[in-house]
Design an enzyme around this catalytic site. Sequence first.
Site, PDB file in Angstrom:
ATOM      1  CG  ASP A 191      70.425 125.711  86.487  1.00  0.00           C
ATOM      2  OD1 ASP A 191      70.455 125.324  87.670  1.00  0.00           O
ATOM      3  OD2 ASP A 191      70.492 126.906  86.146  1.00  0.00           O
ATOM      4  CD  GLU A 255      66.638 124.324  89.626  1.00  0.00           C
ATOM      5  OE1 GLU A 255      66.927 124.593  90.798  1.00  0.00           O
ATOM      6  OE2 GLU A 255      67.014 125.019  88.667  1.00  0.00           O
TER       7      GLU A 255
HETATM    8  C1  GLC Z   1      69.453 126.688  89.845  1.00  0.00           C
HETATM    9  C2  GLC Z   1      70.603 126.096  90.624  1.00  0.00           C
HETATM   10  C3  GLC Z   1      71.177 127.162  91.517  1.00  0.00           C
HETATM   11  C4  GLC Z   1      71.693 128.277  90.646  1.00  0.00           C
HETATM   12  C5  GLC Z   1      70.590 128.802  89.730  1.00  0.00           C
HETATM   13  C6  GLC Z   1      71.153 129.662  88.650  1.00  0.00           C
HETATM   14  O1  GLC Z   1      68.388 127.034  90.647  1.00  0.00           O
HETATM   15  O2  GLC Z   1      70.179 124.966  91.328  1.00  0.00           O
HETATM   16  O3  GLC Z   1      72.193 126.654  92.327  1.00  0.00           O
HETATM   17  O4  GLC Z   1      72.172 129.317  91.444  1.00  0.00           O
HETATM   18  O5  GLC Z   1      69.902 127.776  89.088  1.00  0.00           O
HETATM   19  O6  GLC Z   1      71.844 128.872  87.721  1.00  0.00           O
END
Ligand code: GLC
Length: 532
Positions: A191, A255
């Site tokens: 994440d 991500e």
């Molecule tokens: C990422 C996740 C999202 C979350 C954020 C904070 O972007 O996909 O859903 O709110 O991180 O953890």
Amino acid sequence: MIYQIYPRSFQDSNGDGVGDLPGILARLDHLVTLGVDAVWISPVYPSPMADFGYDVADYTGIDPAFGTLADFDRLVSAAHARGLRVILDYVPNHSSDRHPWFVESRASRNNARRDWYIWRDPAPDGGPPNNWLSEFGGPAWTLDTATGQYWYHAYLPEQPDLNWRNPKVREAMLDVLRFWLDRGVDGFRIDAIHHLFEDERLRDNPPNPEWRPGLSPARRLIRTHTMDQPEVQEAVAAMRRIADSYPDQRVLIGEAYLPIDRLMAYYGAELSGFQLPFNFHLLSTPWKASAIAALIERYEAALPPGAWPNWVLGNHDRSRIASRLGPAQARVAAMLLLTLRGTPTIYQGEEIGMTDVPIPPERVQDPWERRVPGLGLGRDPVRTPVPWEAGAGAGFTSAAEPWLPLSEDGRPASVAAQARDASSVLSLYRALLALRRAEPGLSVGAYASVATDADEVLAYERRDEVTGRRLRIALNLGNRRRELVGFAPSGRLLLSTHLTRSGEAIRGAMRLGPDEGVVVELGSASGTRTEA
Ligand code: GLC
């Protein structure tokens, strides 16, 4: 082929209106029939749910709302028994403010864990240490009045950023990976990796001249000093070394919403980083044949030698593809996703054409919508429960009210109804996944664009470099009939997104219906490479 499960909305097994691990177990056969290889499950760890699991209070447990560790182990064995791999969500940038580490860190300035998070003195005027903004609105600093310092949070105040410059934090967080890898998980989706480090000197972020009212307030500043800092690469490599120390290739998917050139850094030097830095560019590229063709070329050209591509159409944070493009083009998008080189990720519900569900103000759950209302930033509409069957609760729950509403208009039709309908979106997804499995050229083959003189048609060829077998894909991104002259001198239609025709011979020209995409095999008789 990866399938993202948003567990709160996949399948509820105990009637509390929230999906859970036994629910996922009960629905594994849907995923097997669909034909995916792996599931990525959004966070299931103990959490106060300020950000629905992305605020982790214990990295090595399971939240009671989702079940128990025993349920998790059962799910992993059952998935493995069906040939499905299991990928967990790993949230290294921040924990919950209820995590015991933060509770200690906050207790006093000289607590042994003080430096596990990012604490700074107020600015001379008593305000926040600098101008950094939270992704979810407001300043990225919150004052702890008891100790007189601010803590930094890229997201909610309830999501304090961990201090990855502290070797103890780094070791503790790397141990989390070991814990789950030892339990048999096949990898992680990591994440918010681009947020892992911030400028040590705390320099202000510069203003963004492109910001306009209506855009996210966080975008008022360019995140020069809060995103994609150089130190992140070594942390990624450390994660990868751990994954590589386990047998049977474990995967790391990062991500990071970054421009293509910056994204490529996350493959790491000599590919020592993530195997799959998520490629989100289809989410932001205009749905025009020329723009998408250019994106594919640019992305493919930017890949470091040996790096494996990947593509995404949606996730739990972004408006659903069927809402962005409409149901007809969502089918074309599915064919695009599943005929491009690399690993595709399907977000739960895409396979039945789910759309964003409007959420009445009194049912809003997402903290982003609550903190920054009315700008359309809230993510609840894309996180509503999967309709499995017709009827109350839609086979998702026996509760009177699921945690987020089901769509009221009964659309899309349920999984069960679509399974009986040979022309449904679900049938299309199954056919595409089966075709992709049968034709290795679609995943690993070479990609070459094919010029056509019909505008709004995106065409390309995928060539299996082992067998020489060639497939041509033509996607009508518009709603007018098209004639592609000389598209396939001699070929056969393998699949149309309309699912109304297949097997027909193509001799030269190819007609495409409105909003139709096709996969055509080129006849071996034609032998030499033909120009369209
Ligand atoms: C990422 C996740 C999202 C979350 C954020 C904070 O972007 O996909 O859903 O709110 O991180 O953890």
